[in-house]
Design a protein around this motif. Structure first.
Motif, PDB file in Angstrom:
ATOM      1  N   GLU A  44      37.720 -24.207 -32.067  1.00 56.57           N
ATOM      2  CA  GLU A  44      38.946 -23.423 -32.056  1.00 56.57           C
ATOM      3  C   GLU A  44      40.099 -24.228 -32.646  1.00 56.57           C
ATOM      4  N   ARG A  45      41.130 -23.490 -33.051  1.00 55.04           N
ATOM      5  CA  ARG A  45      42.270 -24.137 -33.701  1.00 55.04           C
ATOM      6  C   ARG A  45      42.946 -25.157 -32.777  1.00 55.04           C
TER       7      ARG A  45
ATOM      8  N   GLN B  81      41.206 -28.529 -33.066  1.00 53.93           N
ATOM      9  CA  GLN B  81      41.111 -29.186 -34.368  1.00 53.93           C
ATOM     10  C   GLN B  81      41.900 -30.497 -34.445  1.00 53.93           C
TER      11      GLN B  81
ATOM     12  N   GLU C 292      40.792 -34.041 -36.320  1.00 56.97           N
ATOM     13  CA  GLU C 292      41.638 -34.698 -37.318  1.00 56.97           C
ATOM     14  C   GLU C 292      41.947 -36.139 -36.921  1.00 56.97           C
TER      15      GLU C 292
ATOM     16  N   THR D 177      36.188 -30.430 -44.373  1.00 57.48           N
ATOM     17  CA  THR D 177      37.640 -30.285 -44.305  1.00 57.48           C
ATOM     18  C   THR D 177      38.360 -31.594 -44.603  1.00 57.48           C
TER      19      THR D 177
END
Length: 414
Positions: free
Chosen positions: A322-323, A326, A330, A377
């Motif tokens: 899910e966002r 993230q 990262e 990504t």
């Protein structure tokens, strides 16, 4: 002919008033008014009005049948204050040549009809206007008082036509002030007169509506309008009468508004549920126990090693990142970019709920999801990443927290 015209006007006024608005039903005692009036009266011709005027006073009692038509009775009396001199003999001059000691010399008692021209041509709006104009026609008993041994009182009948200029006062319109000019004819006056024609003379009969048989009235009046059974002092308009089609249309609009309200409530509930889920995710992020362990030096030439642990949590039965999670991925990617020699080992876990074979697949897919994001990504080389599922996890006390991929970052720097 005049009576026919007056009746036609009255009928037209009644029809027009009823066509414009629907009036609330009134009782017999409603729309009653009483007027006191006074002014001056003088012969229609042969005399100057004000020089020969006599005082007069009177009263009216009226029933307003419709906003256009009013019917009433009146009484008027003239005061013997001047002589009208010599004129064709009729009831107006019946007392001439006789010394009269009477204070009153004439009285008029009769009925009248009033046509409200403002409502007739402008329509009734539910309340009287501030200024209105009426046409008035009446008839009744005319009596002349005379004094003297050889003189008797005289009786006649009269007709009357005039105009009322009404000024309605106040919000409730309880009072009206009026100017009431009118012309009144003695209908039993001297009607025999020589009528001249082009050739010779001929005895004929003149119309009763002769200026010699008429007087002019100029009066002012004050009227009080009694209160109706509903509290008003005039005709009131009924509320709009709705048909079944009108009611159905209004119900349709109400139902449409209710549906819109229900849909809006459903959207609000969905937004509240989403906000609650985001709040839970935030608390889960805050509950993460990121540990950095550094093992440093033994000597200056010793190899320095460090291990960084980062957790990525998942929803039940899902392996999609899910966002809100993230930023944790990262963080790993940033560290790997800043430390080219570092590698990461990703271990995926599942909570104990559900079939074991499904949980094994979920654990593998969760580790693979983190690896795919790092490679696709953040462009981290796949050779620096090791990802594998570990099945059901038990490292956290809360079962929900065991739906996780744990990233172990290892680096060796000299």
């Amino acid at each position: 002919m005049k009576k026919i015209i007056l009746l036609a006007i009255a009928a037209l006024g009644f029809t027009a008033a009823q066509a414009q608005v629907t009036l609330e039903g009134s009782k017999a005692a409603d729309n009653i008014s009483f007027t006191l009036k006074g002014g001056a009266v003088s012969p229609f011709q042969h005399y100057a009005f004000f020089k020969n005027a006599r005082g007069m006073f009177g009263a009216e009692l009226r029933k307003q049948v419709t906003p256009v038509l009013g019917l009433g009775v009146e009484g008027e009396w003239t005061i013997n204050t001047s002589s009208w001199g010599k004129a064709p003999a009729n009831v107006w001059q019946s007392a001439l040549g006789v010394k009269s000691k009477n204070m009153l010399d004439h009285q008029f008692v009769g009925g009248f009809a009033a046509i409200n021209l403002s409502n007739l041509f402008g329509g009734y709006k539910g309340a009287p206007r501030a200024v209105e104009v009426e046409a008035v026609a009446g008839a009744g008993w005319l009596h002349a008082y005379q004094a003297g041994a050889d003189v008797t009182d005289e009786n006649s009948w009269y007709t009357k036509y005039g105009v009322n200029f009404n000024f309605n006062l106040g919000e409730s319109k309880a009072w009206t002030i009026s100017l009431k000019p009118a012309v009144l004819w003695d209908m039993n006056g001297d009607v025999k007169k020589v009528v001249r024609k082009e050739h010779g003379g001929l005895n004929g009969q003149e119309s009763r509506y002769n200026a010699n048989n008429a007087v002019v009235e100029l009066q002012a009046g004050v009227t009080y309008h009694f209160q109706n059974h509903n509290g008003a002092r005039y005709f009131t308009v009924c509320p709009k009468q709705y048909t079944q089609a009108d009611v159905d249309a209004l119900n349709g609009q109400i139902n449409a508004l209710r549906n819109n309200l229900n849909n809006a409530q459903a959207d609000l509930d969905a937004c509240n549920a989403r906000a609650a889920q985001l709040a839970r995710d935030l608390e889960a992020c805050k509950a993460q126990k990121n540990k950095v362990t550094e093992v440093v030096k033994v000597k200056e030439t010793e190899v320095k090693s460090a291990s960084l642990e980062t957790n990525v949590f998942f929803q039940q039965g899902k392996s999609t990142i899910e966002r809100a999670q993230q930023p944790n991925v990262e963080r790993v990617a940033t560290f790997l970019k800043n430390h080219p020699e570092a590698t990461v080992e990703i271990k995926g876990y599942a909570s104990p709920e559900g079939p074991q074979d499904l949980n094994i697949r979920l654990a593998n897919n969760r580790a693979a999801a983190v690896k795919d994001m790092l490679v696709k990504t953040y462009k981290v080389s796949a050779s620096r990443i090791k990802a594998e599922g570990q099945g059901i996890g038990d490292m956290f006390s809360e079962p929900d927290w065991n739906r996780v991929s744990v990233c172990y970052i290892n680096t060796n720097e000299k």
